[in-house]
Scaffold this active site. Structure first.
Site, mmCIF file in Angstrom:
data_model
loop_
_atom_site.group_PDB
_atom_site.id
_atom_site.type_symbol
_atom_site.label_atom_id
_atom_site.label_comp_id
_atom_site.label_asym_id
_atom_site.label_seq_id
_atom_site.Cartn_x
_atom_site.Cartn_y
_atom_site.Cartn_z
ATOM 1 N N PRO A 1 0.562 -1.331 0.064
ATOM 2 C CA PRO A 1 0.356 0.131 -0.040
ATOM 3 C C PRO A 1 0.836 1.021 -0.248
ATOM 4 O O PRO A 1 1.856 1.276 0.799
ATOM 5 C CB PRO A 1 -0.456 -0.498 1.337
ATOM 6 C CG PRO A 1 -0.820 -1.647 1.304
ATOM 7 C CD PRO A 1 0.801 -2.093 0.711
ATOM 8 N N CYS A 2 0.457 2.462 -0.189
ATOM 9 C CA CYS A 2 1.462 3.581 -1.178
ATOM 10 C C CYS A 2 0.618 4.250 -0.056
ATOM 11 O O CYS A 2 1.274 5.367 -0.633
ATOM 12 C CB CYS A 2 1.437 4.057 -2.521
ATOM 13 S SG CYS A 2 -0.224 4.289 -3.084
ATOM 14 N N GLN A 3 -0.204 4.952 0.761
ATOM 15 C CA GLN A 3 -0.459 6.095 1.050
ATOM 16 C C GLN A 3 0.116 6.623 2.420
ATOM 17 O O GLN A 3 0.133 7.232 2.023
ATOM 18 C CB GLN A 3 -1.745 5.292 2.068
ATOM 19 C CG GLN A 3 -2.341 5.000 1.411
ATOM 20 C CD GLN A 3 -3.091 4.205 0.967
ATOM 21 O OE1 GLN A 3 -2.228 3.058 1.108
ATOM 22 N NE2 GLN A 3 -4.340 3.415 0.819
#
Length: 417
Positions: free
Chosen positions: A117-119
């Site tokens: 996940p890139c958040q």
């Protein structure tokens, strides 16, 4: 055929490209989101029925004519059993390994694809995330990628993330990316990386993402991966060409019938092939009267070449008290250009994706967002509209992933004898 594991799978954007023909064999998909897992299962069913030359049950299901149970009854149960619905963490990693080992049996694992996940790495909201950086487990999710590499020693891996990872600093104030590269190198891999703009590869979207490709050192690859990938650049359509066969609908409306054929080469090649007439998920969100008025103002300004900020709106339309940040919260698309980046926030509202046709006065539908991401029209997203938008926003464009998959095959074929 190369055996691969798909980690942090999402709904299967990266997966979709590696399904191209029969060059890759998926051992399993690991994904924490239940809705995305349902979409992955459904896509497995699609490919099984396609191979059996019996897609009628699939199309009946996505049109709502039969139940999921009825659809599954015509498919062997093992077709959907390669999906492991679990978060990858230190507490689950060993059960995930057990799942992979059982499915691998005596076969070797040739590749790992995915991206955590890139958040945590995104430049959007970085100041806000800074306050919780010391407790944010997502920062070091990439280390689980190392766990897979160390255990299975595959020939290659593909790691995709936001370009903000290049400038992200860890809890000690040090750049994280050099640490990631060093860790991959220690695992025995030669790693290339590049920020890729999906628009250069046939996708109607200005979407820049960081792609890392590692190849095991002992394979002695002669051809650089990104040189090979660049051979697959294609001119992308603009939005008017991409959406020309999708019928006009109003806010809250829907349609399940195409508006004739689409003549664009990219659409016919990747998205809607000749003879495909079943349109799904072309359903527009309802919007309140105030938002619809804002949409008109923002799009009219866009058509005149002006990007309106929230503080530029007539005072009677401004309902938010925050007039100092997120001033571009309403944004219109342009028929004569590619879209700006589709992100998962589209699941919360459509304000950032106002349809370019003033007469329709609405935000884009799931099917329009899916096309902008490069998904084929026969790809169906489970379960709700909100869930579908989230899956699309988090995905790797399948048109790009297909080209990544082909380039990997080619560089592996170029190894020194």
């Amino acid at each position: 055929m190369l055996n691969i594991v798909d980690v942090f799978s999402g709904a299967g954007g990266l997966t979709e490209g590696f399904r191209y023909k029969d060059y890759y064999n998926f051992i399993c998909h690991i994904e924490m989101d239940k809705d995305a897992c349902s979409s992955l299962e459904l896509r497995n069913i699609y490919y099984y029925l396609k191979k059996e030359n019996n897609l009628s049950p699939y199309f009946e299901y996505i049109q709502g004519k039969i139940s999921r149970e009825a659809l599954c009854s015509v498919v062997p149960s093992n077709i959907t059993q390669d999906i492991f619905n679990e978060e990858i963490s230190k507490d689950t990693i060993h059960s995930i390994f057990d799942f992979i080992d059982e499915r691998l049996s005596d076969k070797n694992l040739d590749g790992i694809i995915g991206g955590p996940p890139c958040q945590a790495y995104s430049t959007v909201g970085r100041a806000k995330n800074k306050q919780k950086k010391s407790t944010d487990k997502r920062i070091y999710l990439y280390k689980h990628y190392l766990d897979f590499l160390q255990r299975y020693n595959p020939q290659f891996f593909v790691f995709e993330n936001v370009k903000g990872l290049l400038s992200f600093k860890d809890i000690d104030g040090e750049l994280l990316f050099p640490q990631i590269m060093a860790d991959f190198n220690k695992c025995g891999y030669s790693v290339e990386y590049q920020v890729i703009n999906a628009n250069e590869y046939g996708i109607c979207q200005k979407r820049e993402r960081l792609v890392l490709v590692g190849v095991r050192n002992d394979l002695c690859i002669k051809k650089p991966f990104f040189s090979q990938l660049s051979l697959y650049k294609e001119k992308a359509p603009v939005l008017k060409d991409l959406l020309q066969d999708l019928p006009a609908i109003q806010a809250g409306g829907r349609s399940d019938k195409y508006q004739g054929e689409n003549t664009n080469e990219i659409v016919r090649k990747y998205i809607r092939k000749d003879g495909e007439y079943i349109l799904t998920q072309h359903s527009a969100r309802p919007h309140n009267r105030n938002d619809l008025e804002i949409y008109k103002v923002v799009l009219n300004a866009k058509l005149k070449g002006k990007m309106l900020k929230y503080i530029d709106l007539p005072q009677k339309l401004r309902t938010h008290s925050n007039l100092t940040s997120f001033l571009d919260r309403f944004k219109a698309l342009d028929y004569n250009s590619p879209s700006h980046t589709v992100v998962a926030h589209i699941c919360k509202d459509g304000h950032y994706y106002i349809h370019p046709d003033l007469k329709q006065n609405r935000s884009i539908t799931v099917r329009e967002a899916a096309r902008i991401q490069g998904f084929p029209d026969n790809f169906y997203f489970e379960h709700s509209r909100t869930a579908a938008f989230k899956q699309i926003g988090n995905a790797v464009p399948p048109i790009l992933s297909r080209k990544i998959a082909k380039a990997i095959l080619e560089i592996l074929g170029e190894r020194e004898k």
